[in-house]
Design a protein around this motif. Structure first.
Motif, mmCIF file in Angstrom:
data_model
loop_
_atom_site.group_PDB
_atom_site.id
_atom_site.type_symbol
_atom_site.label_atom_id
_atom_site.label_comp_id
_atom_site.label_asym_id
_atom_site.label_seq_id
_atom_site.Cartn_x
_atom_site.Cartn_y
_atom_site.Cartn_z
ATOM 1 N N MET A 1 -27.297 2.894 -1.195
ATOM 2 C CA MET A 1 -26.176 2.973 -0.286
ATOM 3 C C MET A 1 -25.824 4.452 -0.091
ATOM 4 N N SER A 2 -25.546 4.821 1.135
ATOM 5 C CA SER A 2 -25.186 6.207 1.435
ATOM 6 C C SER A 2 -23.776 6.493 0.915
ATOM 7 N N SER A 3 -23.467 7.788 0.786
ATOM 8 C CA SER A 3 -22.132 8.122 0.293
ATOM 9 C C SER A 3 -21.068 7.710 1.311
ATOM 10 N N ARG A 4 -21.412 7.738 2.596
ATOM 11 C CA ARG A 4 -20.455 7.287 3.620
ATOM 12 C C ARG A 4 -20.149 5.799 3.429
ATOM 13 N N GLY A 5 -21.175 5.019 3.153
ATOM 14 C CA GLY A 5 -20.970 3.597 2.891
ATOM 15 C C GLY A 5 -20.138 3.360 1.645
ATOM 16 N N ARG A 6 -20.351 4.210 0.627
ATOM 17 C CA ARG A 6 -19.536 4.088 -0.581
ATOM 18 C C ARG A 6 -18.064 4.385 -0.289
ATOM 19 N N TRP A 7 -17.804 5.410 0.529
ATOM 20 C CA TRP A 7 -16.413 5.732 0.859
ATOM 21 C C TRP A 7 -15.759 4.611 1.658
ATOM 22 N N VAL A 8 -16.517 3.966 2.535
ATOM 23 C CA VAL A 8 -15.980 2.822 3.288
ATOM 24 C C VAL A 8 -15.646 1.690 2.325
ATOM 25 N N LEU A 9 -16.524 1.460 1.358
ATOM 26 C CA LEU A 9 -16.279 0.413 0.366
ATOM 27 C C LEU A 9 -15.067 0.745 -0.496
ATOM 28 N N VAL A 10 -14.893 2.011 -0.851
ATOM 29 C CA VAL A 10 -13.706 2.430 -1.609
ATOM 30 C C VAL A 10 -12.441 2.100 -0.804
ATOM 31 N N GLY A 11 -12.439 2.418 0.466
ATOM 32 C CA GLY A 11 -11.292 2.099 1.311
ATOM 33 C C GLY A 11 -11.042 0.607 1.408
ATOM 34 N N ALA A 12 -12.126 -0.166 1.521
ATOM 35 C CA ALA A 12 -11.984 -1.621 1.605
ATOM 36 C C ALA A 12 -11.448 -2.206 0.296
ATOM 37 N N LEU A 13 -11.839 -1.626 -0.827
ATOM 38 C CA LEU A 13 -11.326 -2.102 -2.111
ATOM 39 C C LEU A 13 -9.849 -1.757 -2.307
ATOM 40 N N LEU A 14 -9.439 -0.599 -1.816
ATOM 41 C CA LEU A 14 -8.051 -0.172 -2.006
ATOM 42 C C LEU A 14 -7.090 -0.783 -0.990
ATOM 43 N N ALA A 15 -7.593 -1.212 0.149
ATOM 44 C CA ALA A 15 -6.722 -1.744 1.205
ATOM 45 C C ALA A 15 -5.871 -2.932 0.747
ATOM 46 N N PRO A 16 -6.433 -3.959 0.090
ATOM 47 C CA PRO A 16 -5.571 -5.067 -0.338
ATOM 48 C C PRO A 16 -4.503 -4.639 -1.339
ATOM 49 N N ALA A 17 -4.823 -3.672 -2.199
ATOM 50 C CA ALA A 17 -3.848 -3.202 -3.181
ATOM 51 C C ALA A 17 -2.678 -2.499 -2.512
ATOM 52 N N VAL A 18 -2.870 -2.004 -1.302
ATOM 53 C CA VAL A 18 -1.790 -1.331 -0.569
ATOM 54 C C VAL A 18 -1.097 -2.306 0.379
ATOM 55 N N VAL A 19 -1.863 -3.108 1.084
ATOM 56 C CA VAL A 19 -1.312 -3.970 2.140
ATOM 57 C C VAL A 19 -0.554 -5.173 1.570
ATOM 58 N N LEU A 20 -1.099 -5.840 0.574
ATOM 59 C CA LEU A 20 -0.461 -7.061 0.071
ATOM 60 C C LEU A 20 0.961 -6.841 -0.442
ATOM 61 N N PRO A 21 1.245 -5.804 -1.230
ATOM 62 C CA PRO A 21 2.644 -5.620 -1.660
ATOM 63 C C PRO A 21 3.595 -5.273 -0.510
ATOM 64 N N LEU A 22 3.075 -4.712 0.568
ATOM 65 C CA LEU A 22 3.921 -4.354 1.703
ATOM 66 C C LEU A 22 4.159 -5.528 2.658
ATOM 67 N N TRP A 23 3.371 -6.578 2.540
ATOM 68 C CA TRP A 23 3.477 -7.755 3.398
ATOM 69 C C TRP A 23 4.496 -8.718 2.771
ATOM 70 N N VAL A 24 5.750 -8.390 2.907
ATOM 71 C CA VAL A 24 6.833 -9.088 2.208
ATOM 72 C C VAL A 24 6.920 -10.555 2.599
ATOM 73 N N SER A 25 6.694 -10.891 3.845
ATOM 74 C CA SER A 25 6.814 -12.291 4.262
ATOM 75 C C SER A 25 5.793 -13.184 3.562
ATOM 76 N N LEU A 26 4.767 -12.592 2.974
ATOM 77 C CA LEU A 26 3.767 -13.352 2.224
ATOM 78 C C LEU A 26 4.363 -13.948 0.951
ATOM 79 N N PHE A 27 5.269 -13.231 0.298
ATOM 80 C CA PHE A 27 5.798 -13.698 -0.987
ATOM 81 C C PHE A 27 7.315 -13.801 -1.017
ATOM 82 N N ASP A 28 7.954 -13.841 0.142
ATOM 83 C CA ASP A 28 9.407 -13.919 0.226
ATOM 84 C C ASP A 28 9.874 -15.379 0.147
ATOM 85 N N ARG A 29 9.699 -15.973 -1.025
ATOM 86 C CA ARG A 29 10.140 -17.357 -1.246
ATOM 87 C C ARG A 29 10.282 -17.595 -2.751
#
Length: 83
Positions: A1-29
């Motif tokens: 895998m190229s380093s560019r592909g690795r950086w894309v994968l790093v971003g994809a791995l970190l995205a749920p850790a950032v987006v899910l806590p900010l998506w309040v309507s997901l757990f507002d119950r």
């Protein structure tokens, strides 16, 4: 895998850790409860473990991608090392 592909994968791995806590309507119950804790409490606690589980492989991949980028640009694999 190229380093560019690795950086894309790093971003994809970190995205749920950032987006899910900010998506309040997901757990507002309150239901379902777990051991008497409302959903919004135990879900956020669960997100801590999910974030750690995603951050560790992202960190390891970023280290590999950075090393490959340094070598590709003619630098030593680690800062401070001589060729």
């Amino acid at each position: 895998m190229s380093s560019r592909g690795r950086w894309v994968l790093v971003g994809a791995l970190l995205a749920p850790a950032v987006v899910l806590p900010l998506w309040v309507s997901l757990f507002d119950r309150e239901d379902p409860t777990l051991a008497g804790l409302p959903f919004f409490y135990w879900f956020q606690l669960l997100l801590i473990f999910v974030a750690v589980g995603l951050t560790v492989p992202a960190y390891l991949l970023s280290q590999r991608a950075e090393r490959d980028d340094r070598v590709r640009h003619g630098l030593p694999p680690r800062p401070g090392e001589e060729d």
